[in-house]
Each structure stands twice: as structure tokens, then as C-alpha cells.
Scaffold this motif. Structure first.
Motif, mmCIF file in Angstrom:
data_model
loop_
_atom_site.group_PDB
_atom_site.id
_atom_site.type_symbol
_atom_site.label_atom_id
_atom_site.label_comp_id
_atom_site.label_asym_id
_atom_site.label_seq_id
_atom_site.Cartn_x
_atom_site.Cartn_y
_atom_site.Cartn_z
ATOM 1 N N ALA A 182 9.791 -12.182 -19.433
ATOM 2 C CA ALA A 182 8.496 -12.395 -18.765
ATOM 3 C C ALA A 182 8.688 -12.554 -17.260
ATOM 4 O O ALA A 182 7.883 -12.043 -16.466
ATOM 5 N N GLN A 183 9.745 -13.231 -16.851
ATOM 6 C CA GLN A 183 10.024 -13.403 -15.424
ATOM 7 C C GLN A 183 10.333 -12.053 -14.779
ATOM 8 O O GLN A 183 9.827 -11.737 -13.697
ATOM 9 N N ILE A 184 11.150 -11.250 -15.452
ATOM 10 C CA ILE A 184 11.520 -9.933 -14.935
ATOM 11 C C ILE A 184 10.286 -9.045 -14.844
ATOM 12 O O ILE A 184 10.099 -8.317 -13.864
ATOM 13 N N ALA A 185 9.404 -9.131 -15.856
ATOM 14 C CA ALA A 185 8.156 -8.349 -15.833
ATOM 15 C C ALA A 185 7.273 -8.749 -14.660
ATOM 16 O O ALA A 185 6.511 -7.924 -14.140
ATOM 17 N N ASP A 186 7.386 -10.003 -14.208
ATOM 18 C CA ASP A 186 6.615 -10.481 -13.053
ATOM 19 C C ASP A 186 7.301 -10.163 -11.730
ATOM 20 O O ASP A 186 6.854 -10.615 -10.677
ATOM 21 N N GLY A 187 8.414 -9.425 -11.776
ATOM 22 C CA GLY A 187 9.094 -9.017 -10.561
ATOM 23 C C GLY A 187 10.160 -9.980 -10.057
ATOM 24 O O GLY A 187 10.654 -9.842 -8.940
ATOM 25 N N ILE A 188 10.517 -10.941 -10.871
ATOM 26 C CA ILE A 188 11.562 -11.900 -10.487
ATOM 27 C C ILE A 188 12.880 -11.371 -11.036
ATOM 28 O O ILE A 188 13.041 -11.214 -12.240
ATOM 29 N N ALA A 189 13.841 -11.118 -10.137
ATOM 30 C CA ALA A 189 15.074 -10.430 -10.514
ATOM 31 C C ALA A 189 16.179 -11.348 -11.024
ATOM 32 O O ALA A 189 17.043 -10.919 -11.783
ATOM 33 N N LEU A 248 17.506 -15.648 -12.041
ATOM 34 C CA LEU A 248 17.137 -17.016 -12.392
ATOM 35 C C LEU A 248 16.898 -17.852 -11.140
ATOM 36 O O LEU A 248 15.971 -18.652 -11.080
ATOM 37 N N ALA A 249 17.721 -17.659 -10.121
ATOM 38 C CA ALA A 249 17.597 -18.429 -8.879
ATOM 39 C C ALA A 249 16.248 -18.219 -8.205
ATOM 40 O O ALA A 249 15.753 -19.108 -7.520
ATOM 41 N N GLU A 250 15.652 -17.061 -8.417
ATOM 42 C CA GLU A 250 14.360 -16.759 -7.792
ATOM 43 C C GLU A 250 13.174 -17.370 -8.540
ATOM 44 O O GLU A 250 12.052 -17.301 -8.057
ATOM 45 N N THR A 251 13.415 -17.955 -9.704
ATOM 46 C CA THR A 251 12.299 -18.491 -10.487
ATOM 47 C C THR A 251 11.811 -19.827 -9.972
ATOM 48 O O THR A 251 10.800 -20.327 -10.424
ATOM 49 N N THR A 252 12.508 -20.410 -9.034
ATOM 50 C CA THR A 252 12.098 -21.680 -8.456
ATOM 51 C C THR A 252 12.483 -21.725 -6.991
ATOM 52 O O THR A 252 13.416 -21.052 -6.568
ATOM 53 N N TYR A 253 11.775 -22.505 -6.230
ATOM 54 C CA TYR A 253 12.108 -22.652 -4.820
ATOM 55 C C TYR A 253 12.754 -24.001 -4.540
ATOM 56 O O TYR A 253 12.941 -24.366 -3.402
ATOM 57 N N VAL A 254 13.092 -24.725 -5.574
ATOM 58 C CA VAL A 254 13.690 -26.043 -5.393
ATOM 59 C C VAL A 254 15.193 -25.881 -5.195
ATOM 60 O O VAL A 254 15.909 -25.416 -6.081
ATOM 61 N N GLU A 255 15.642 -26.230 -4.006
ATOM 62 C CA GLU A 255 17.065 -26.251 -3.723
ATOM 63 C C GLU A 255 17.408 -27.601 -3.129
ATOM 64 O O GLU A 255 16.637 -28.150 -2.347
ATOM 65 N N TYR A 256 18.540 -28.108 -3.518
ATOM 66 C CA TYR A 256 19.013 -29.379 -3.008
ATOM 67 C C TYR A 256 20.140 -29.104 -2.025
ATOM 68 O O TYR A 256 21.098 -28.416 -2.364
ATOM 69 N N SER A 300 21.558 -27.658 1.830
ATOM 70 C CA SER A 300 21.336 -26.433 2.586
ATOM 71 C C SER A 300 22.667 -25.741 2.848
ATOM 72 O O SER A 300 23.739 -26.335 2.694
ATOM 73 N N GLY A 301 22.583 -24.482 3.233
ATOM 74 C CA GLY A 301 23.780 -23.705 3.520
ATOM 75 C C GLY A 301 24.629 -23.473 2.285
ATOM 76 O O GLY A 301 24.115 -23.284 1.191
ATOM 77 N N GLU A 302 25.946 -23.526 2.475
ATOM 78 C CA GLU A 302 26.875 -23.269 1.375
ATOM 79 C C GLU A 302 26.864 -24.356 0.308
ATOM 80 O O GLU A 302 27.281 -24.136 -0.820
ATOM 81 N N THR A 303 26.387 -25.547 0.653
ATOM 82 C CA THR A 303 26.376 -26.643 -0.316
ATOM 83 C C THR A 303 25.059 -26.731 -1.086
ATOM 84 O O THR A 303 24.897 -27.607 -1.914
ATOM 85 N N ALA A 304 24.138 -25.813 -0.814
ATOM 86 C CA ALA A 304 22.845 -25.839 -1.504
ATOM 87 C C ALA A 304 23.029 -25.605 -2.998
ATOM 88 O O ALA A 304 23.870 -24.820 -3.430
ATOM 89 N N VAL A 305 22.250 -26.320 -3.785
ATOM 90 C CA VAL A 305 22.287 -26.187 -5.235
ATOM 91 C C VAL A 305 20.892 -25.789 -5.707
ATOM 92 O O VAL A 305 19.917 -26.485 -5.438
ATOM 93 N N ASN A 306 20.816 -24.661 -6.401
ATOM 94 C CA ASN A 306 19.549 -24.204 -6.957
ATOM 95 C C ASN A 306 19.299 -24.925 -8.276
ATOM 96 O O ASN A 306 20.159 -24.930 -9.161
ATOM 97 N N HIS A 307 18.125 -25.509 -8.412
ATOM 98 C CA HIS A 307 17.771 -26.305 -9.589
ATOM 99 C C HIS A 307 17.922 -25.500 -10.881
ATOM 100 O O HIS A 307 18.547 -25.962 -11.842
ATOM 101 N N GLN A 308 17.369 -24.305 -10.929
ATOM 102 C CA GLN A 308 17.406 -23.502 -12.151
ATOM 103 C C GLN A 308 18.843 -23.104 -12.521
ATOM 104 O O GLN A 308 19.225 -23.164 -13.680
ATOM 105 N N GLU A 309 19.611 -22.694 -11.530
ATOM 106 C CA GLU A 309 20.992 -22.309 -11.821
ATOM 107 C C GLU A 309 21.813 -23.504 -12.297
ATOM 108 O O GLU A 309 22.680 -23.372 -13.165
ATOM 109 N N LYS A 310 21.555 -24.671 -11.748
ATOM 110 C CA LYS A 310 22.285 -25.872 -12.171
ATOM 111 C C LYS A 310 21.901 -26.241 -13.606
ATOM 112 O O LYS A 310 22.768 -26.638 -14.402
ATOM 113 N N LEU A 311 20.624 -26.108 -13.953
ATOM 114 C CA LEU A 311 20.212 -26.358 -15.333
ATOM 115 C C LEU A 311 20.866 -25.357 -16.290
ATOM 116 O O LEU A 311 21.301 -25.724 -17.390
#
Length: 160
Positions: A68-75, A77-85, A87-98
């Protein structure tokens, strides 16, 4: 007096990351070893198998949601949320961490299940019984992470 000191052949720094489907991030065995406290007594082959089976199981659980995400144009997992903890190289994407947590917890449960088979003495059976609870806990954490990725809430129910 003699003694036996087990030593694995795994060299965590040399373990290649596990490829994954394009939508999901790759899994890094050295990160798994560090995060889940898995030493080199678990061989690279055994660890890779546990992680590969685990990522396949998590991917299967997320399949309909991911399609469903791919059908909505999201390529990815990282793009499915904008929550990042961070910044830079130490940034952690919420979805990828889950996602990583889900795969890691399932992988750890598979490794513990295998370790239960080593000792068939009475003490070994008692130890196997003690490991049943952590196995269930790891599987529960994996399910929680998968549900969180999909934006679903969970409920804790205590049996009386």
C-alpha cells in the motif's frame, strides 16, 4: 586441571550485511551482535540464517502494508515517516529502527531456541524451561515493533 573454553569462529567486523528487499533497510550482523548481546560462540552461518529467516518473517508480516505504501508512491520504509532523531550521520529514522528491532528480536529468539538443544541433562532441561520466557518476550517485542511500523496500537492483557 583441564578446562574447555569455547570460542567461535565468527569475526563480527567481517560479517557482510544481509541484503533485503528494496523497500526495507539491509541488516548488519555486527549491529545485531552488539545490540542483542550475541557473542562469537554463535557462528556467522547460524547468525546469518537466524537473521535471514527473521527479516523474511517481518517482511511477510508487513507485506500488505508495504504494498500500500509503494502504491502511494513511497519507495522505502524510511520515507514512510518524517520522524528522525538526531541529525547528520547520527540521525536515526523511527521506522527503520522499529524494523531493525523487529528483525533483531526475532533473530535473538531463534538463536535462543537453538541454544536450548545443546544440553539434555536434567540441568539442561531446567535451563531450557528458563529460556522459554525470554523467547516469548523477544517474539512479543518483534510483534510490537511490526504493529508500530504500521501505526497500529497494541493492548496488554493479563490472564487471570
Amino acid at each position: 586441571m583441564g578446562g574447555f573454553i569455547p570460542s567461535g569462529e565468527a569475526t563480527p567486523a567481517e560479517e557482510a550485511e544481509l541484503p533485503n528487499l528494496d523497500f526495507y533497510p539491509a541488516i548488519v550482523p555486527a549491529e545485531f551482535r552488539s545490540a542483542m548481546d550475541v557473542d562469537t560462540t554463535v557462528s556467522t552461518e547460524r547468525l546469518r540464517l537466524a537473521l535471514q529467516l527473521s527479516l523474511m518473517e517481518v517482511n511477510r508480516s508487513l507485506n500488505d502494508w508495504a504494498m500500500a505504501q509503494i502504491a502511494d508512491g513511497i519507495a522505502t520504509l524510511a520515507e514512510t515517516t518524517y520522524v528522525e532523531y538526531g541529525s547528520g550521520e547520527t540521525a536515526v529514522n523511527h521506522q527503520e529502527k522499529l524494523y531493525q528491532a523487529a528483525v533483531f528480536h526475532l533473530g535473538k529468539s531463534r538463536i535462543i531456541e537453538h541454544l536450548r538443544n545443546f544440553d539434555s541433562t536434567g540441568a539442561g532441561h531446567n535451563k531450557a524451561d528458563e529460556l522459554s520466557q525470554p523467547i516469548d518476550d523477544f517474539k512479543r517485542e518483534a510483534r510490537r515493533s511490526v504493529r508500530a511500523i504500521m501505526g497500529q496500537t497494541g493492548t496488554v492483557v493479563e490472564l487471570i
